[in-house]
Motif scaffolding. Structure first.
Motif, PDB file in Angstrom:
ATOM      1  N   LYS A   1      27.752  11.393  40.803  1.00  0.00           N
ATOM      2  CA  LYS A   1      27.834  11.787  42.211  1.00  0.00           C
ATOM      3  C   LYS A   1      27.915  13.300  42.389  1.00  0.00           C
ATOM      4  O   LYS A   1      27.654  13.800  43.481  1.00  0.00           O
ATOM      5  CB  LYS A   1      29.004  11.100  42.918  1.00  0.00           C
ATOM      6  CG  LYS A   1      30.366  11.580  42.501  1.00  0.00           C
ATOM      7  CD  LYS A   1      31.448  10.882  43.315  1.00  0.00           C
ATOM      8  CE  LYS A   1      32.772  11.580  43.096  1.00  0.00           C
ATOM      9  NZ  LYS A   1      33.771  11.166  44.041  1.00  0.00           N
ATOM     10  N   ASN A   2      28.245  14.045  41.330  1.00  0.00           N
ATOM     11  CA  ASN A   2      28.389  15.495  41.440  1.00  0.00           C
ATOM     12  C   ASN A   2      27.235  16.299  40.862  1.00  0.00           C
ATOM     13  O   ASN A   2      26.970  17.407  41.308  1.00  0.00           O
ATOM     14  CB  ASN A   2      29.679  15.957  40.754  1.00  0.00           C
ATOM     15  CG  ASN A   2      30.915  15.376  41.399  1.00  0.00           C
ATOM     16  OD1 ASN A   2      31.008  15.283  42.614  1.00  0.00           O
ATOM     17  ND2 ASN A   2      31.858  14.946  40.586  1.00  0.00           N
ATOM     18  N   TYR A   3      26.568  15.781  39.833  1.00  0.00           N
ATOM     19  CA  TYR A   3      25.581  16.569  39.093  1.00  0.00           C
ATOM     20  C   TYR A   3      24.179  15.976  39.142  1.00  0.00           C
ATOM     21  O   TYR A   3      24.006  14.760  39.071  1.00  0.00           O
ATOM     22  CB  TYR A   3      25.981  16.680  37.615  1.00  0.00           C
ATOM     23  CG  TYR A   3      27.165  17.571  37.386  1.00  0.00           C
ATOM     24  CD1 TYR A   3      27.014  18.943  37.236  1.00  0.00           C
ATOM     25  CD2 TYR A   3      28.443  17.039  37.326  1.00  0.00           C
ATOM     26  CE1 TYR A   3      28.109  19.766  37.031  1.00  0.00           C
ATOM     27  CE2 TYR A   3      29.554  17.854  37.120  1.00  0.00           C
ATOM     28  CZ  TYR A   3      29.370  19.217  36.970  1.00  0.00           C
ATOM     29  OH  TYR A   3      30.461  20.023  36.773  1.00  0.00           O
TER      30      TYR A   3
ATOM     31  N   ASN B   1      27.348  19.453  43.083  1.00  0.00           N
ATOM     32  CA  ASN B   1      27.642  19.280  44.506  1.00  0.00           C
ATOM     33  C   ASN B   1      26.650  20.048  45.375  1.00  0.00           C
ATOM     34  O   ASN B   1      27.018  20.694  46.343  1.00  0.00           O
ATOM     35  CB  ASN B   1      29.074  19.703  44.810  1.00  0.00           C
ATOM     36  CG  ASN B   1      30.087  18.843  44.095  1.00  0.00           C
ATOM     37  OD1 ASN B   1      29.902  17.635  43.961  1.00  0.00           O
ATOM     38  ND2 ASN B   1      31.150  19.439  43.605  1.00  0.00           N
ATOM     39  N   GLY B   2      25.373  20.018  44.986  1.00  0.00           N
ATOM     40  CA  GLY B   2      24.313  20.625  45.776  1.00  0.00           C
ATOM     41  C   GLY B   2      24.080  22.101  45.547  1.00  0.00           C
ATOM     42  O   GLY B   2      23.158  22.675  46.110  1.00  0.00           O
ATOM     43  N   THR B   3      24.882  22.740  44.711  1.00  0.00           N
ATOM     44  CA  THR B   3      24.752  24.176  44.459  1.00  0.00           C
ATOM     45  C   THR B   3      24.267  24.404  43.033  1.00  0.00           C
ATOM     46  O   THR B   3      24.815  23.834  42.091  1.00  0.00           O
ATOM     47  CB  THR B   3      26.111  24.880  44.654  1.00  0.00           C
ATOM     48  OG1 THR B   3      26.555  24.636  45.993  1.00  0.00           O
ATOM     49  CG2 THR B   3      26.000  26.376  44.427  1.00  0.00           C
ATOM     50  N   ALA B   4      23.253  25.265  42.889  1.00  0.00           N
ATOM     51  CA  ALA B   4      22.749  25.586  41.551  1.00  0.00           C
ATOM     52  C   ALA B   4      23.838  26.294  40.747  1.00  0.00           C
ATOM     53  O   ALA B   4      24.563  27.140  41.270  1.00  0.00           O
ATOM     54  CB  ALA B   4      21.516  26.477  41.665  1.00  0.00           C
TER      55      ALA B   4
END
Length: 77
Positions: A17-19, A63-66
């Motif tokens: 869910k995070n990566y 979480n959506g951030t590179a």
């Protein structure tokens, strides 16, 4: 697929869910949306730039951030 402009043929692998990891500019995709993949499995064939050089866009997102992928990949010792 090619749904996101600027990445060519793109594969996104959702790890949890995070990566997620993203692989862009592929010549040919070897997996399809919804497939389950395993570590070490070939996902695609690397693409080529107009000058003939091989090209691949790779990123890891948390979480959506590179994020810096070197922090998440095994060392090459």
């Amino acid at each position: 697929g090619s749904g996101l402009k600027g990445y060519g043929n793109l594969i996104i692998v959702k790890h949890n869910k995070n990566y997620l990891s993203a692989y862009g500019f592929n010549r040919r995709l070897l997996v399809r949306e919804g497939d389950r993949v395993k570590g070490g499995q070939n996902l695609a064939e690397v693409g080529q730039a107009s000058n003939g050089a091989h090209i691949l866009h790779f990123e890891i997102r948390r979480n959506g951030t590179a994020v810096d992928p070197l922090r998440y990949l095994p060392s090459s010792r």
